[in-house]
Scaffold this motif. Structure first.
Motif, PDB file in Angstrom:
ATOM      1  N   ALA A   1      -8.314  14.696  11.208  1.00 42.67           N
ATOM      2  CA  ALA A   1      -8.547  13.257  11.420  1.00 42.67           C
ATOM      3  C   ALA A   1      -8.959  12.610  10.111  1.00 42.67           C
ATOM      4  N   HIS A   2      -8.493  11.375   9.902  1.00 43.17           N
ATOM      5  CA  HIS A   2      -9.044  10.563   8.823  1.00 43.17           C
ATOM      6  C   HIS A   2     -10.484  10.216   9.216  1.00 43.17           C
ATOM      7  N   ALA A   3     -11.405  10.427   8.308  1.00 44.73           N
ATOM      8  CA  ALA A   3     -12.800  10.034   8.562  1.00 44.73           C
ATOM      9  C   ALA A   3     -13.513   9.905   7.227  1.00 44.73           C
ATOM     10  N   GLY A   4     -14.370   8.889   7.139  1.00 48.40           N
ATOM     11  CA  GLY A   4     -15.130   8.711   5.904  1.00 48.40           C
ATOM     12  C   GLY A   4     -14.265   8.292   4.737  1.00 48.40           C
ATOM     13  N   GLU A   5     -13.238   7.489   5.008  1.00 45.22           N
ATOM     14  CA  GLU A   5     -12.487   6.842   3.922  1.00 45.22           C
ATOM     15  C   GLU A   5     -13.255   5.556   3.582  1.00 45.22           C
ATOM     16  N   GLU A   6     -13.365   4.670   4.572  1.00 42.94           N
ATOM     17  CA  GLU A   6     -14.258   3.506   4.472  1.00 42.94           C
ATOM     18  C   GLU A   6     -15.437   3.668   5.431  1.00 42.94           C
TER      19      GLU A   6
ATOM     20  N   SER B   1      -1.606  12.653  -2.113  1.00 45.06           N
ATOM     21  CA  SER B   1      -1.135  11.327  -2.556  1.00 45.06           C
ATOM     22  C   SER B   1      -1.254  10.214  -1.508  1.00 45.06           C
ATOM     23  N   ASP B   2      -1.450  10.537  -0.239  1.00 48.75           N
ATOM     24  CA  ASP B   2      -1.672   9.559   0.839  1.00 48.75           C
ATOM     25  C   ASP B   2      -0.427   8.696   1.092  1.00 48.75           C
ATOM     26  N   ASP B   3      -0.223   7.667   0.285  1.00 45.67           N
ATOM     27  CA  ASP B   3       0.932   6.766   0.433  1.00 45.67           C
ATOM     28  C   ASP B   3       1.506   6.514  -0.963  1.00 45.67           C
ATOM     29  N   PRO B   4       2.232   7.505  -1.501  1.00 50.46           N
ATOM     30  CA  PRO B   4       2.552   7.479  -2.938  1.00 50.46           C
ATOM     31  C   PRO B   4       3.395   6.295  -3.372  1.00 50.46           C
TER      32      PRO B   4
ATOM     33  N   LEU C   1      -5.394  11.486  13.063  1.00 43.44           N
ATOM     34  CA  LEU C   1      -5.861  10.153  13.456  1.00 43.44           C
ATOM     35  C   LEU C   1      -5.838   9.274  12.212  1.00 43.44           C
ATOM     36  N   ALA C   2      -5.064   8.169  12.272  1.00 47.68           N
ATOM     37  CA  ALA C   2      -4.923   7.300  11.089  1.00 47.68           C
ATOM     38  C   ALA C   2      -5.076   5.839  11.491  1.00 47.68           C
ATOM     39  N   SER C   3      -4.861   4.963  10.508  1.00 46.94           N
ATOM     40  CA  SER C   3      -4.951   3.502  10.649  1.00 46.94           C
ATOM     41  C   SER C   3      -6.400   3.007  10.499  1.00 46.94           C
ATOM     42  N   SER C   4      -6.648   1.772  10.963  1.00 45.18           N
ATOM     43  CA  SER C   4      -7.918   1.061  10.672  1.00 45.18           C
ATOM     44  C   SER C   4      -9.134   1.855  11.148  1.00 45.18           C
TER      45      SER C   4
ATOM     46  N   ASP D   1      -8.574  -3.661   0.466  1.00 41.24           N
ATOM     47  CA  ASP D   1      -9.213  -2.649   1.303  1.00 41.24           C
ATOM     48  C   ASP D   1      -8.130  -1.989   2.153  1.00 41.24           C
ATOM     49  N   LEU D   2      -8.531  -1.099   3.035  1.00 40.11           N
ATOM     50  CA  LEU D   2      -7.554  -0.368   3.857  1.00 40.11           C
ATOM     51  C   LEU D   2      -6.706  -1.317   4.697  1.00 40.11           C
ATOM     52  N   GLN D   3      -7.342  -2.311   5.334  1.00 39.19           N
ATOM     53  CA  GLN D   3      -6.586  -3.176   6.247  1.00 39.19           C
ATOM     54  C   GLN D   3      -5.525  -3.987   5.502  1.00 39.19           C
ATOM     55  N   SER D   4      -5.851  -4.473   4.313  1.00 41.63           N
ATOM     56  CA  SER D   4      -4.866  -5.278   3.569  1.00 41.63           C
ATOM     57  C   SER D   4      -3.658  -4.425   3.208  1.00 41.63           C
ATOM     58  N   PHE D   5      -3.876  -3.136   2.962  1.00 40.43           N
ATOM     59  CA  PHE D   5      -2.760  -2.214   2.738  1.00 40.43           C
ATOM     60  C   PHE D   5      -1.977  -1.993   4.031  1.00 40.43           C
ATOM     61  N   LEU D   6      -2.680  -1.717   5.116  1.00 43.43           N
ATOM     62  CA  LEU D   6      -1.988  -1.379   6.375  1.00 43.43           C
ATOM     63  C   LEU D   6      -1.065  -2.516   6.822  1.00 43.43           C
ATOM     64  N   ASP D   7      -1.437  -3.749   6.534  1.00 47.23           N
ATOM     65  CA  ASP D   7      -0.594  -4.890   6.924  1.00 47.23           C
ATOM     66  C   ASP D   7       0.759  -4.841   6.195  1.00 47.23           C
ATOM     67  N   ILE D   8       0.730  -4.580   4.903  1.00 47.53           N
ATOM     68  CA  ILE D   8       1.978  -4.515   4.112  1.00 47.53           C
ATOM     69  C   ILE D   8       2.781  -3.260   4.467  1.00 47.53           C
ATOM     70  N   TYR D   9       2.058  -2.172   4.641  1.00 49.55           N
ATOM     71  CA  TYR D   9       2.672  -0.883   4.989  1.00 49.55           C
ATOM     72  C   TYR D   9       3.434  -1.014   6.318  1.00 49.55           C
ATOM     73  N   HIS D  10       2.828  -1.704   7.244  1.00 47.81           N
ATOM     74  CA  HIS D  10       3.446  -1.904   8.547  1.00 47.81           C
ATOM     75  C   HIS D  10       4.731  -2.727   8.411  1.00 47.81           C
TER      76      HIS D  10
ATOM     77  N   ASP E   1      -9.529  14.188   6.624  1.00 47.91           N
ATOM     78  CA  ASP E   1      -8.692  13.440   5.694  1.00 47.91           C
ATOM     79  C   ASP E   1      -9.529  12.351   5.018  1.00 47.91           C
ATOM     80  N   HIS E   2      -9.516  12.374   3.709  1.00 47.75           N
ATOM     81  CA  HIS E   2     -10.389  11.582   2.824  1.00 47.75           C
ATOM     82  C   HIS E   2     -11.788  12.215   2.810  1.00 47.75           C
ATOM     83  N   GLY E   3     -12.697  11.750   3.656  1.00 45.10           N
ATOM     84  CA  GLY E   3     -14.036  12.346   3.700  1.00 45.10           C
ATOM     85  C   GLY E   3     -14.916  12.019   2.509  1.00 45.10           C
TER      86      GLY E   3
ATOM     87  N   MET F   1      -0.238  13.117   3.326  1.00 45.43           N
ATOM     88  CA  MET F   1       0.791  12.199   2.835  1.00 45.43           C
ATOM     89  C   MET F   1       1.489  11.630   4.063  1.00 45.43           C
ATOM     90  N   HIS F   2       1.409  10.303   4.193  1.00 40.30           N
ATOM     91  CA  HIS F   2       2.049   9.615   5.328  1.00 40.30           C
ATOM     92  C   HIS F   2       3.490   9.338   4.941  1.00 40.30           C
ATOM     93  N   ILE F   3       4.429   9.840   5.707  1.00 42.46           N
ATOM     94  CA  ILE F   3       5.822   9.744   5.274  1.00 42.46           C
ATOM     95  C   ILE F   3       6.261   8.284   5.125  1.00 42.46           C
TER      96      ILE F   3
HETATM   97  N1  HPA Z   1      -5.940   5.598   5.983  1.00 41.24           N
HETATM   98  C1  HPA Z   1      -5.696   5.321   7.255  1.00 41.24           C
HETATM   99  N2  HPA Z   1      -4.491   5.174   7.729  1.00 41.24           N
HETATM  100  C2  HPA Z   1      -3.454   5.299   6.920  1.00 41.24           C
HETATM  101  C3  HPA Z   1      -3.647   5.571   5.592  1.00 41.24           C
HETATM  102  C4  HPA Z   1      -4.951   5.744   5.098  1.00 41.24           C
HETATM  103  O1  HPA Z   1      -5.212   5.998   3.920  1.00 41.24           O
HETATM  104  N3  HPA Z   1      -2.416   5.627   5.043  1.00 41.24           N
HETATM  105  C5  HPA Z   1      -1.523   5.398   6.018  1.00 41.24           C
HETATM  106  N4  HPA Z   1      -2.152   5.195   7.160  1.00 41.24           N
END
Ligand code: HPA
Ligand code: ZN
Length: 346
Positions: free
Chosen positions: A204-209, A285-288, A176-179, A64-73, A228-230, A26-28
């Protein structure tokens, strides 16, 4: 495996809510609800790009992940003071405690915030102070895992690690997170070597996308203890065998996978198949605030979609404690509470 008695389907949601569990992914910054985001913007004299909470929530549609990361940022820009980090973390821990999370290992990053001109000290002190206060107020245990941002350079990750070292005692591990795509784990092999020497636990996040190859290199190059994910591991039978043999936990986040279109439908999620294969999966929950629910919502929606049972619930909760970075005696106490809950329920 313990002998779990059958639980009637209509009582399963109640069991999922009441069972003790640990949250390990869960990313705070991903728990920052729009209401609090607006409140912090106002407190800090900042303008929001959206007129109100409802308009902001409507923007939470991702490809996808990147479109989320842009808003999250964008959302992180309202965080300016130590108190902001405290309030965000306290709000998450209140919700987690209500979901019967006994122990949370919280991901955070400092690079996002130092990139906005804040100090790593301010971030870490705010988060840590909330973990201490939540323990006193709610009884929940929380620890912190510092994630490097993989779209940035190795040198920047080393700087991030250096800035965190005065707070070594407040941080249990690094991640390890992000794109993910184009930023394989091995890019950070030397930083992880250094973190390991310093005694940090490694994930580490790996195998999400990203492909199964990224999971292999997270294990064999970074030498992480959890993935993380996998979810992409399910494409590689040899990798599944490895995860089972070495009891490597996967911190799976079903609603995240749905919202970021890693799966098209929760009914197609591999969570049940992972458990059947003997993989040490957990639910998180990752980013609830962005993905439609906290940990119990992840449990209830995936159980409903996949037809999972009390046996799966017990296994997932047990895995969450087994895979946590707590001492053996603490782990045993959590597992006792889990067993008591299941015994009382049937
Ligand atoms: N994946 C990678 N980076 C992240 C995520 C995620 O699901 N959530 C917040 N940073
Ligand atoms: Zn994540």
């Amino acid at each position: 495996m313990h002998d779990i008695k059958p639980v009637a389907a209509e009582r399963l949601p109640d069991l999922l809510r009441k069972m003790p569990k640990a949250e390990l992914h869960m990313h705070i910054e991903g728990s920052l609800e729009p209401e609090l985001m607006f409140a912090l913007a106002q407190r800090n004299g900042l303008a929001m790009d959206y007129p109100d909470v409802a308009a902001l929530r409507r923007a939470y549609v991702f490809d996808d992940l990147q479109s989320f990361l842009d808003i999250y940022h964008q959302g992180t820009l309202v965080l300016r003071t130590e108190q902001d980090f405290f309030d965000m973390t306290m709000a998450y821990l209140e919700r987690a405690a209500a979901d019967q999370v006994l122990h949370a290992e919280i991901f955070f990053d400092t690079q996002t915030h130092t990139g906005h001109g804040l100090s790593a000290d301010l971030v870490i002190n705010g988060l840590h102070r909330a973990c201490v206060a939540a323990h006193a107020k709610l009884g929940i245990d929380a620890s912190l895992i510092l994630c490097f941002l993989r779209h940035l350079t190795e040198r920047e990750a080393f700087e991030c690690l250096e800035q965190a070292l005065p707070h070594r005692d407040k941080i249990v591990g690094v991640g390890l997170a992000s794109s993910e795509m184009g930023h394989p784990p091995e890019k950070f092999s030397r930083v992880f070597d250094r973190a390991r020497e310093l005694g940090f636990r490694l994930v580490a996040h790996a195998g999400e996308e990203g492909p199964p190859a990224y999971i292999w290199s997270a294990l064999d190059v970074l030498k992480v203890e959890r993935i993380d994910h996998g979810v992409q591991a399910m494409r590689d039978p040899a990798l599944i065998a490895r995860l089972v043999k070495d009891r490597i936990a996967l911190t799976v986040c079903p609603l995240s996978n749905l919202k970021l279109r890693v799966v098209q439908d929760l009914a197609q999620h591999s969570l049940g198949r992972m458990l059947e294969a003997g993989v040490m999966a957990t639910v998180n929950s990752d980013d609830p605030a962005y993905f439609g629910g906290y940990i119990n919502e992840n449990f209830s929606q995936s159980f409903a979609a996949l037809g999972l049972t009390a046996v799966h619930a017990y296994q997932l909760a047990r895995n969450s404690f087994e895979a946590s970075f707590v001492d053996a005696s603490v782990k045993a106490a959590y597992l006792d509470r889990l067993d008591e809950c299941f015994e009382a329920f049937v």
